[in-house]
Design an enzyme around this catalytic site. Structure first.
Site, PDB file in Angstrom:
ATOM      1  N   ALA A   1     -11.334  -3.554  -8.244  1.00 18.63           N
ATOM      2  CA  ALA A   1     -11.497  -3.749  -9.682  1.00 18.63           C
ATOM      3  C   ALA A   1     -12.048  -5.124 -10.011  1.00 18.63           C
ATOM      4  O   ALA A   1     -12.903  -5.276 -10.894  1.00 18.63           O
ATOM      5  CB  ALA A   1     -10.156  -3.544 -10.394  1.00 18.63           C
TER       6      ALA A   1
ATOM      7  N   TRP B   1      -2.646  -8.552   4.122  1.00 19.98           N
ATOM      8  CA  TRP B   1      -1.469  -9.393   3.901  1.00 19.98           C
ATOM      9  C   TRP B   1      -0.445  -8.997   4.963  1.00 19.98           C
ATOM     10  O   TRP B   1       0.289  -8.023   4.789  1.00 19.98           O
ATOM     11  CB  TRP B   1      -0.892  -9.170   2.507  1.00 19.98           C
ATOM     12  CG  TRP B   1      -1.799  -9.559   1.391  1.00 19.98           C
ATOM     13  CD1 TRP B   1      -2.799  -8.814   0.841  1.00 19.98           C
ATOM     14  CD2 TRP B   1      -1.787 -10.801   0.680  1.00 19.98           C
ATOM     15  NE1 TRP B   1      -3.414  -9.513  -0.160  1.00 19.98           N
ATOM     16  CE2 TRP B   1      -2.813 -10.732  -0.295  1.00 19.98           C
ATOM     17  CE3 TRP B   1      -1.007 -11.966   0.754  1.00 19.98           C
ATOM     18  CZ2 TRP B   1      -3.081 -11.783  -1.169  1.00 19.98           C
ATOM     19  CZ3 TRP B   1      -1.267 -13.008  -0.111  1.00 19.98           C
ATOM     20  CH2 TRP B   1      -2.290 -12.914  -1.060  1.00 19.98           C
TER      21      TRP B   1
ATOM     22  N   ASN C   1     -11.026  -0.016   3.870  1.00 20.65           N
ATOM     23  CA  ASN C   1     -10.587   1.378   3.823  1.00 20.65           C
ATOM     24  C   ASN C   1     -11.535   2.301   4.580  1.00 20.65           C
ATOM     25  O   ASN C   1     -12.494   1.856   5.221  1.00 20.65           O
ATOM     26  CB  ASN C   1     -10.422   1.832   2.368  1.00 20.65           C
ATOM     27  CG  ASN C   1     -11.729   1.805   1.586  1.00 20.65           C
ATOM     28  OD1 ASN C   1     -12.810   1.636   2.152  1.00 20.65           O
ATOM     29  ND2 ASN C   1     -11.654   1.973   0.279  1.00 20.65           N
TER      30      ASN C   1
ATOM     31  N   VAL D   1      -3.270 -17.137  -5.844  1.00 24.84           N
ATOM     32  CA  VAL D   1      -2.669 -17.448  -7.140  1.00 24.84           C
ATOM     33  C   VAL D   1      -1.147 -17.424  -6.995  1.00 24.84           C
ATOM     34  O   VAL D   1      -0.557 -16.422  -6.588  1.00 24.84           O
ATOM     35  CB  VAL D   1      -3.129 -16.453  -8.221  1.00 24.84           C
ATOM     36  CG1 VAL D   1      -2.335 -16.643  -9.504  1.00 24.84           C
ATOM     37  CG2 VAL D   1      -4.620 -16.639  -8.480  1.00 24.84           C
TER      38      VAL D   1
ATOM     39  N   TRP E   1      -1.774   4.343   1.824  1.00 28.35           N
ATOM     40  CA  TRP E   1      -2.263   3.096   1.240  1.00 28.35           C
ATOM     41  C   TRP E   1      -2.921   3.322  -0.123  1.00 28.35           C
ATOM     42  O   TRP E   1      -3.890   2.663  -0.474  1.00 28.35           O
ATOM     43  CB  TRP E   1      -3.189   2.380   2.228  1.00 28.35           C
ATOM     44  CG  TRP E   1      -2.523   2.231   3.560  1.00 28.35           C
ATOM     45  CD1 TRP E   1      -1.622   1.268   3.920  1.00 28.35           C
ATOM     46  CD2 TRP E   1      -2.662   3.078   4.711  1.00 28.35           C
ATOM     47  NE1 TRP E   1      -1.177   1.472   5.201  1.00 28.35           N
ATOM     48  CE2 TRP E   1      -1.811   2.583   5.726  1.00 28.35           C
ATOM     49  CE3 TRP E   1      -3.413   4.216   4.969  1.00 28.35           C
ATOM     50  CZ2 TRP E   1      -1.699   3.181   6.971  1.00 28.35           C
ATOM     51  CZ3 TRP E   1      -3.301   4.815   6.208  1.00 28.35           C
ATOM     52  CH2 TRP E   1      -2.458   4.293   7.202  1.00 28.35           C
ATOM     53  N   HIS E   2      -2.338   4.259  -0.885  1.00 26.16           N
ATOM     54  CA  HIS E   2      -2.817   4.573  -2.227  1.00 26.16           C
ATOM     55  C   HIS E   2      -1.786   4.153  -3.273  1.00 26.16           C
ATOM     56  O   HIS E   2      -1.522   4.880  -4.228  1.00 26.16           O
ATOM     57  CB  HIS E   2      -3.112   6.074  -2.353  1.00 26.16           C
ATOM     58  CG  HIS E   2      -4.210   6.551  -1.455  1.00 26.16           C
ATOM     59  ND1 HIS E   2      -4.441   7.883  -1.193  1.00 26.16           N
ATOM     60  CD2 HIS E   2      -5.154   5.866  -0.755  1.00 26.16           C
ATOM     61  CE1 HIS E   2      -5.469   7.997  -0.361  1.00 26.16           C
ATOM     62  NE2 HIS E   2      -5.911   6.790  -0.086  1.00 26.16           N
TER      63      HIS E   2
ATOM     64  N   ALA F   1      -5.159  -0.214  -9.756  1.00 27.44           N
ATOM     65  CA  ALA F   1      -4.478   1.075  -9.625  1.00 27.44           C
ATOM     66  C   ALA F   1      -3.075   1.054 -10.210  1.00 27.44           C
ATOM     67  O   ALA F   1      -2.467   2.119 -10.378  1.00 27.44           O
ATOM     68  CB  ALA F   1      -4.426   1.489  -8.156  1.00 27.44           C
TER      69      ALA F   1
ATOM     70  N   THR G   1      -7.796   6.250  -3.826  1.00 27.06           N
ATOM     71  CA  THR G   1      -7.758   5.493  -5.077  1.00 27.06           C
ATOM     72  C   THR G   1      -8.953   4.570  -5.296  1.00 27.06           C
ATOM     73  O   THR G   1      -9.114   4.041  -6.411  1.00 27.06           O
ATOM     74  CB  THR G   1      -6.475   4.646  -5.143  1.00 27.06           C
ATOM     75  OG1 THR G   1      -6.331   3.909  -3.915  1.00 27.06           O
ATOM     76  CG2 THR G   1      -5.256   5.530  -5.354  1.00 27.06           C
ATOM     77  N   ASN G   2      -9.816   4.370  -4.309  1.00 30.29           N
ATOM     78  CA  ASN G   2     -10.861   3.361  -4.463  1.00 30.29           C
ATOM     79  C   ASN G   2     -11.849   3.689  -5.581  1.00 30.29           C
ATOM     80  O   ASN G   2     -12.070   2.881  -6.489  1.00 30.29           O
ATOM     81  CB  ASN G   2     -11.615   3.172  -3.143  1.00 30.29           C
ATOM     82  CG  ASN G   2     -12.612   2.029  -3.208  1.00 30.29           C
ATOM     83  OD1 ASN G   2     -12.276   0.929  -3.624  1.00 30.29           O
ATOM     84  ND2 ASN G   2     -13.843   2.291  -2.805  1.00 30.29           N
TER      85      ASN G   2
END
Length: 582
Positions: free
Chosen positions: A14, A64, A93, A224, A496-497, A531, A542-543
């Site tokens: 995104a 991560w 992915n 962040v 992984w969705h 997502a 989900t991509n």
């Protein structure tokens, strides 16, 4: 002095879209902050460009490594791979370009996400894509930044043809286009790839011309730490560089695009979330939003392998391994049409052992089970606790059990092998992941194991049952429903969705975290676009849906900006875009 109209946290599926679309307006100053490495044109690592994704997925460089998840209430936590690199998940992915079904988005709209029905989102699916195979179809785009293609049946290797045979013999019909034909069937899988090279959102949206924009500032290797809040107003973020230096970015609006696990955690660290839980950790609750971190969804999945005789193997030089998939209906009470998804790959891993094994992924579309993301510490460096709770709803385990039985029938009719023991369950365990890391030692070990599998059949089956299945045979599981369900509970994991943890909805819905443009309830200058917003997980990877959502919300952001908006650059709270903080 400089200021940023928008600070985008996360350069993933995104974030790259928003950075490109918002910075297309020259008067808007946009900062994109990514915790991982940048992948600018001409310097994209070859392992990311590779059509075969598992080597990059199984390493620690682009994820991560400390982020873990529990699949079920009784399972131990294990690494839940989320992209930490420009492009995010789209850089690691399987490159699937699955949109899902119209009913998915119509259900969003019917349940409070007005403006997100199928007819509302279709223009944005078309906007993002450049469909190589169906450029003139009414449901497809031909000028978008993301190329989408398929490997058609005429070019399928023997493994895919055998799988197709098994599907046909079980009454599953062939479809040409999974993104335009919406019933059950098997089809050439669509993926975001061109000339046998991955096209991530970093590649598609952050091209050379976009990066040359003087109003777009791209920052990589900056994590962040926190959102800067003044009461209920977001004023910017503080980011930590790898050298330990902290940098503050001031902004008119902070846009979280950090994914369904990290975005809710950032909100909670900013005091936005369930009041009692935040206060228990010593975090002052600024906005009591009980839905933050709730509604977590992933597709509950299982993996299976089949030993491949030499004539069924694909040369390692042919990189694309996942070429076909199918939508099926379980038919269980309480289920729905096309509630199972089945994909295949002609190679289970990058090495010689993996090339001897065909791979099947089985998952439940539109799961009923719900999990959650929780903070365990007020320290923003501490990863959140992630409980997927994949089988909390009994309908999901019933559908998976039906799917396993269906898959066994398909494989038995496929001609892949004569002995049922050559088809076996194969969990994506920590041991399998360790063996999948690229390196000379693993190459040597897997070469040896691969040669052993090519030995006498009794030796192969003994090795499979000792090292892969730990003595479990699929035939025994199929003969005992209780044993099958126990196996599913022990081996289920997500694909992984992760989604739904900051879900959008109507203002009257107390569980909704944002409005239908991603703006956080009760806050000013704070938005989520990833997502996390999905009210319910679509029947898809989900991509592509996430890219669609970013395209749609980017349009909404730009449409809502007033034409004669006053310049706020002189305001004291936006001076000095970068402020060193201790």
């Amino acid at each position: 002095m400089e200021y940023f109209d928008y600070v985008i946290v996360g350069g993933g599926s995104a974030g790259c879209v928003l950075a490109q679309r918002l910075s297309a307006v020259p008067s808007l100053r946009v900062a994109l902050i990514e915790a991982g490495a940048d992948t600018p044109p001409g310097r994209v690592p070859p392992e990311i460009l590779d059509s075969y994704p598992l080597p990059v997925f199984c390493g620690d460089t682009y994820i991560w490594p400390e982020l873990t998840a529990r699949a079920t209430r009784d399972s131990a936590p294990r690494v839940y791979e989320q992209g930490r690199v420009m492009g995010g998940g789209s850089s690691i992915n399987v490159q699937s370009a699955n949109r899902g079904l119209p009913r998915d988005y119509d259900a969003w709209a019917a349940n409070g996400a007005s403006g997100w029905g199928w007819e509302d989102v279709l223009p944005y699916f078309r906007k993002l894509e450049r469909d190589v195979d169906f450029p003139d179809g009414e449901l497809h785009g031909k000028e978008g930044p993301v190329p989408i293609r398929r490997i058609m049946p005429a070019d399928w290797p023997p493994f895919c043809n055998a799988f197709a045979t098994g599907l046909r013999k079980n009454g599953v019909a062939p479809l040409h286009d999974q993104n335009a034909e919406f019933g059950d069937g098997f089809f050439p899988a669509a993926f975001s790839n061109l000339d046998d090279r991955r096209v991530s959102t970093a590649i598609a949206y952050l091209d050379e011309s976009t990066r040359k924009r003087t109003n777009l500032h791209i920052h990589a290797d900056l994590r962040v730490e926190r959102i800067v809040m003044e009461g209920r107003v977001a004023r910017g973020v503080v980011a930590l560089a790898r050298n330990g230096e902290r940098v503050r970015f001031n902004a008119n609006e902070v846009v979280l695009c950090a994914g369904a696990l990290q975005s809710p955690a950032m909100l909670m660290h900013a005091g936005i979330g369930p009041k009692e839980e935040l206060n228990a950790l010593g975090i002052d609750c600024v906005i009591d939003l009980p839905g933050v971190g709730r509604n977590l969804q992933d597709h509950p999945s299982l993996t299976f392998c089949h030993f491949l005789a030499p004539q069924l193997r694909m040369p390692l030089a042919r990189r694309r391994a996942s070429m076909m998939a199918a939508r099926l209906s379980s038919g269980i009470a309480g289920g729905e049409a096309s509630d199972l998804y089945l994909s295949s790959a002609t190679r289970a891993a990058w090495h010689e052992l993996g090339n001897r094994l065909g791979l099947f992924f089985l998952w439940c579309n539109r799961p009923y089970s719900r999990g959650r993301v929780q903070l365990v510490s007020a320290d923003p460096a501490a990863p959140p606790r992630v409980d997927l709770n994949l089988l909390d709803d009994p309908r999901d385990i019933a559908r998976l059990a039906c799917g396993v039985r269906t898959l066994a029938k398909i494989v038995a009719a496929s001609g892949l092998g004569e002995n049922a023991r050559d088809f076996f369950p194969a969990a994506f365990s920590a041991r399998v992941k360790a063996l999948s890391r690229v390196g000379a030692g693993n190459a040597l070990l897997t070469s040896l194991l691969g040669r052993l599998l090519d030995g006498p059949a009794p030796l192969r089956r003994m090795l499979i049952e000792r090292f892969f299945t730990r003595g479990q045979r699929l035939a025994d599981l199929l003969a005992d429903q209780a044993a099958l369900e126990d196996f599913i509970r022990a081996n289920v994991f997500g694909v992984w969705h992760a989604s739904g943890t900051c879900r959008m909805g109507d203002a009257s819905d107390p569980a909704a975290v944002t409005d239908t443009a991603g703006s956080v309830r009760g806050a000013q200058g704070l938005r989520v676009v990833d997502a996390s917003l999905m009210p319910r997980l679509p029947s898809a990877n989900t991509n592509i849906p996430t890219i669609m959502m970013a395209e749609k919300i980017a349009d909404a952001i730009l449409a809502r900006r007033l034409p004669g908006r006053a310049d706020i650059a002189s305001r004291a709270d936006y001076r000095h875009a970068f402020l060193k903080v201790s």
